[in-house]
Design a protein around this motif. Structure first.
Motif, mmCIF file in Angstrom:
data_model
loop_
_atom_site.group_PDB
_atom_site.id
_atom_site.type_symbol
_atom_site.label_atom_id
_atom_site.label_comp_id
_atom_site.label_asym_id
_atom_site.label_seq_id
_atom_site.Cartn_x
_atom_site.Cartn_y
_atom_site.Cartn_z
ATOM 1 N N PHE A 141 0.836 -1.197 0.000
ATOM 2 C CA PHE A 141 0.000 0.000 0.000
ATOM 3 C C PHE A 141 0.874 1.251 0.000
ATOM 4 O O PHE A 141 0.712 2.150 -0.828
ATOM 5 N N LEU A 142 1.859 1.272 0.907
ATOM 6 C CA LEU A 142 2.757 2.426 0.975
ATOM 7 C C LEU A 142 3.555 2.579 -0.311
ATOM 8 O O LEU A 142 3.816 3.689 -0.774
ATOM 9 N N MET A 143 3.938 1.445 -0.907
ATOM 10 C CA MET A 143 4.719 1.502 -2.144
ATOM 11 C C MET A 143 3.936 2.240 -3.227
ATOM 12 O O MET A 143 4.465 3.111 -3.908
ATOM 13 N N PHE A 144 2.644 1.896 -3.332
ATOM 14 C CA PHE A 144 1.827 2.552 -4.359
ATOM 15 C C PHE A 144 1.595 4.015 -4.028
ATOM 16 O O PHE A 144 1.653 4.876 -4.895
ATOM 17 N N VAL A 145 1.340 4.294 -2.751
ATOM 18 C CA VAL A 145 1.117 5.686 -2.352
ATOM 19 C C VAL A 145 2.344 6.525 -2.708
ATOM 20 O O VAL A 145 2.241 7.583 -3.343
ATOM 21 N N PHE A 146 3.516 6.061 -2.326
ATOM 22 C CA PHE A 146 4.727 6.833 -2.579
ATOM 23 C C PHE A 146 5.074 6.871 -4.069
ATOM 24 O O PHE A 146 5.566 7.881 -4.568
ATOM 25 N N GLY A 147 4.802 5.753 -4.756
ATOM 26 C CA GLY A 147 5.018 5.760 -6.207
ATOM 27 C C GLY A 147 4.186 6.857 -6.861
ATOM 28 O O GLY A 147 4.664 7.620 -7.710
ATOM 29 N N GLY A 148 2.928 6.958 -6.420
ATOM 30 C CA GLY A 148 2.036 7.989 -6.949
ATOM 31 C C GLY A 148 2.515 9.378 -6.598
ATOM 32 O O GLY A 148 2.551 10.277 -7.443
#
Lengths: 330, 501
Positions: A141-148
């Motif tokens: 979840f954090l990976m996607f948030v930060f990727g975004g």
């Protein structure tokens, strides 16, 4: 008569050595891997491996891997993981650049990043326990948030990459790097072997139920372990930025996997537990950095580097993970 | 009865590395017998039977089964040929129905043109369960719904339904409830009436003496001797068998020798109207220097009380108190000097992959830590004291716990709490799976703890243990106390058993 006796003694000590090798197979494989990399690349690079320029390049890349891997040790020793660090580091690089360029204060930038890493650590640790999710879910979840976020920030600047208006070259001096990694390694070594933090995280990795029955508040220590990891991520990010000087869409993205691979190459079982050692992070990050660097200076086609890395990784895992039981993190 | 031999083992040797588990054992199984196998942990009983059942191969030696050379490669093959073993640990397949479990590996019996008639299989399984007198298990249910005990029964049905020539039972009965045990004894009796053979491994002397027709005693990989039924009926047989098992006189000082139930007046642990799970309104005062025993059939709720005393259960009402503090988590329990020895030694009480030292110090780390620093010298001293106190057999305290024998493992889980200097100890089946020699020393330690003023809550499935050790015994039945007994020399198991069932 005496000869036979001697022969027997020899056999005995040989047997002992073999037994030791067998029970410490992952350590042996880790050291062997490092030595192999050093010798092979010394030859194939025609001595360029040991040129002072290359050594300083090597140090620059080792120090990021090592500092982040040393922090990751606490999380991985519990049998947990964090795959969000890569995109986190990307965003932090951008933030540091933006803050430094706007205010000129590197300390402020570092403080902001440190606060964010601690927050993410707490989130990873606490939410995973609270919602009873496997740690891979919260970190995904954090990976996607930060990727975004990384995309949004870079889009808002209207450029492909942004550079920092401050010279960080002091952080690339070999003596500075060496002192930094020695300090971080010493602090981690202390906390991992001589305090409750390391002893508890290893115990949690080995048997969470038994650890809880010994009165350990496992939730609290999970959160602390993730936060300590966060501190190391913040420090590692500073060195990463010092190296690149700029950041773009894909900065940092490979680090989550790089750190995991470093630990595996260092002989760390990803299921955590009692066999987790500080030296896994140290040896592993050297081996991993050497692999990338050595292949390139030996003139291997850059497109082949990944394939070779994959092959090496496969061999190391096949040798060191023959032990029974789970190897993969929860 | 026809006493013809069905299986012969000749000079069986089994080595695990440098260790000899069996040194040349000769063994015979005859039709119509229930052959008891008894011996301390590590004496080789399970090794011998698992070689017969195809689980592992002997290092050397030969076997003959029904007059032919017997060298099974797998357990499945052995089972097909009629040698079937029921293991100590549960071996049902999760997520499958009871019927699928019973007929696992034999489903082709119900298949026509490659399609399995589930209905027919369930019908057959249900008939089988009914014929064995098992009423509470439905063949169409998923096994996960059932308790460990019921799953064990399903395994027994599976083994029985294959109509084995030799049934090997490896300490299964400790996992069974009282009713299921009776049922099981009936089943193996029926087998022998059909002229089959049963090999029965157990730690429970009474069970062996009651149900076996023959008994073989093993010690350190050797057969020490055989007893027939008449010899087993002689008075003094238990002492003789114990002597054969241990190789030395156990003596009278097995349990506590005194019958003085007195204790100090200070309350060490108090349950105030505790409601937990199906238990309603349970109150109890445990005093310093007192041993209170909790007994009953497994599933009567006694384990729940032990878990509640250590703050591991969410209470529906009431509270557990010590020194004026409410105990609501293992952390508060330990801070108030309570220790807990779990029945699930290998999964809850110990970290198997950790060393003896790491296990012993784990609860004490909090107090060893000074300004974050834990001094390895202090750890070492603490561990040394405990290893010496309990005479834990090991090469070094850095040895991994998983390499220790059952008795030594249990010593480590005791040592954790004496190292912490706990004043209240909750022991859930502390001598489960521990052999007589170690058991005796455990009882001596528990008696010493009482003298030192520790308060002990002893939860046990063995009535003789409760009678031998406790100052007061509470018998639970269906989640309520059915009777209280005070320590006395006249108390016997028959006085108690009626209040359990």
């Amino acid at each position: 008569m005496e000869g036979i006796k001697k022969d027997k003694n020899m056999q005995n000590s040989f047997g002992k050595v073999m037994a030791y090798m067998k029970s410490h197979i992952s350590d042996v494989a880790a050291y062997a891997g490092l030595i192999l990399c050093v010798t092979v690349f010394s030859v194939t690079s025609g001595g360029r491996l040991w040129s002072s320029y290359n050594i300083s390049v090597l140090l620059e890349s080792v120090c990021v891997y090592m500092i982040v891997a040393l922090g990751a040790l606490f999380v991985y020793s519990m049998g947990y993981m964090d795959i969000s660090v890569g995109s986190q580091m990307g965003v932090y690089c951008l933030l540091i650049i933006l803050i430094v360029n706007a205010t000129g204060s590197l300390i402020l930038a570092f403080a902001v990043v440190l606060a964010l890493t601690l927050l993410c650590g707490a989130f990873n640790g606490f939410v995973a326990v609270w919602l009873k999710l496997p740690s891979i879910v919260t970190s995904l979840f954090l990976m996607f948030v930060f990727g975004g976020l990384q995309m949004l920030i870079i889009e808002s600047t209207g450029q492909n990459s942004i550079s920092v208006n401050l010279s960080l070259s002091i952080m690339l001096e070999p003596w500075f790097i060496l002192i930094s990694i020695v300090i971080v390694a010493a602090v981690v070594f202390y906390f991992f072997n001589f305090t409750k933090l390391g002893k508890y995280t290893k115990s949690i990795g080995a048997n969470e139920l038994a650890t809880a029955q010994c009165g350990v508040n496992t939730t609290k220590w999970k959160v602390i372990a993730y936060m300590v990891f966060g501190v190391c991520v913040a420090i590692g990010t500073m060195f990463l930025l010092a190296r690149t000087g700029s950041a773009g869409k894909s900065t940092g993205s490979s680090y989550a996997m790089d750190v995991m691979l470093s630990l595996i190459l260092g002989g760390m079982p990803l299921s955590g537990g009692m066999k987790s050692k500080v030296r896994s992070a140290i040896i592993g990050s050297f081996t991993y950095a050497l692999l990338s660097n050595g292949l390139i200076i030996s003139g291997v086609d850059i497109n082949m580097v990944y394939i070779i890395k994959a092959a090496v990784f496969f061999i190391v895992v096949a040798i060191s993970c023959r032990e029974k039981g789970v190897f993969l993190p929860r | 009865m026809d006493n013809q031999t069905i299986l012969v083992c000749k000079n069986i040797v089994k080595k695990f590395g440098p260790v000899n588990a069996l040194n040349g054992v000769d063994f015979e199984v005859r039709r119509g017998e229930i052959r008891g196998l008894i011996g301390e942990n590590g004496s080789g009983k399970s090794t011998l039977t698992s070689i017969m059942a195809g689980m592992q191969k002997a290092t050397s030696g030969s076997m003959e089964y029904k007059g032919k050379v017997w060298n099974p490669d797998t357990m499945a093959y052995a089972q097909e040929q009629g040698v079937c073993m029921i293991l100590q640990e549960a071996a049902t397949i999760k997520g499958c129905t009871v019927a699928e479990n019973i007929y696992a590996g034999r489903m082709s019996e119900f298949s026509r043109f490659g399609i399995i008639s589930v209905r027919k299989m369930i019908k057959n399984a249900q008939e089988l369960l009914d014929s064995f007198g098992i009423k509470n298990i439905k063949a169409s249910d998923v096994v996960d719904r059932y308790s460990f005990e019921d799953r064990k029964m399903i395994e027994i049905v599976r083994a029985m339904s294959s109509e084995p020539e030799i049934l090997i039972v490896d300490e299964t009965t400790t996992a069974l409830s009282f009713d299921a045990r009776e049922l099981f004894y009936g089943l193996i009796k029926k087998l022998t009436e059909k002229n089959k053979a049963v090999i029965f491994i157990s730690h429970d002397m009474n069970e062996i003496l009651e149900h076996c027709t023959d008994l073989t005693v093993l010690r350190d990989g050797d057969i020490i001797g055989h007893l027939n039924r008449e010899e087993m009926n002689l008075p003094g047989a238990p002492e003789k068998i114990r002597f054969m098992m241990v190789g030395r006189e156990i003596g009278d000082a097995y349990y506590r020798s005194d019958f003085d139930p007195s204790h100090e007046n200070e309350i060490a642990l108090e349950f105030e109207n505790v409601s937990v799970g199906k238990i309603k309104d349970f109150s109890l005062k445990l005093h310093k220097g007192e041993i209170i025993g909790l007994g009953g059939l497994s599933g009567c709720g006694m384990r729940l009380i032990g878990r509640a005393a250590f703050g591991q259960e969410k209470l529906n009402g009431g509270k557990v108190m010590r020194n004026g503090n409410v105990i609501d988590s293992p952390l508060t329990a330990i801070r108030n000097g309570i220790g807990y020895i779990s029945k699930d030694r290998d999964t809850e009480a110990l970290i198997l992959s950790a060393s003896i030292s790491e296990n012993i110090t784990l609860p004490s780390l909090d107090s060893l830590s000074e300004h974050t620093f834990i001094d390895p010298r202090k750890e070492k001293a603490l561990v040394k004291k405990e290893v010496e106190r309990y005479l834990i057999k090991c090469n070094s305290p850095r040895q991994t716990v998983s390499t220790l024998s059952g008795g030594n493992k249990q010593k480590v889980s005791f040592a954790k709490w004496t190292a912490k200097d706990s004043d209240v100890l909750i022991m859930d089946c502390p001598t489960r799976g521990v052999d007589i020699g170690v058991k005796q020393s455990m009882y001596a330690f528990i008696a010493q703890m009482k003298k030192d003023g520790k308060a002990i809550l002893l939860i046990s499935e063995e009535l003789s243990e409760l009678i031998g050790m406790a100052d007061k015994i509470l018998i639970l039945k269906d989640f309520a106390v059915s009777k209280e007994f005070l320590r006395s020399a006249d108390l016997s198991e028959t006085d108690i058993i009626g209040y359990m069932i």
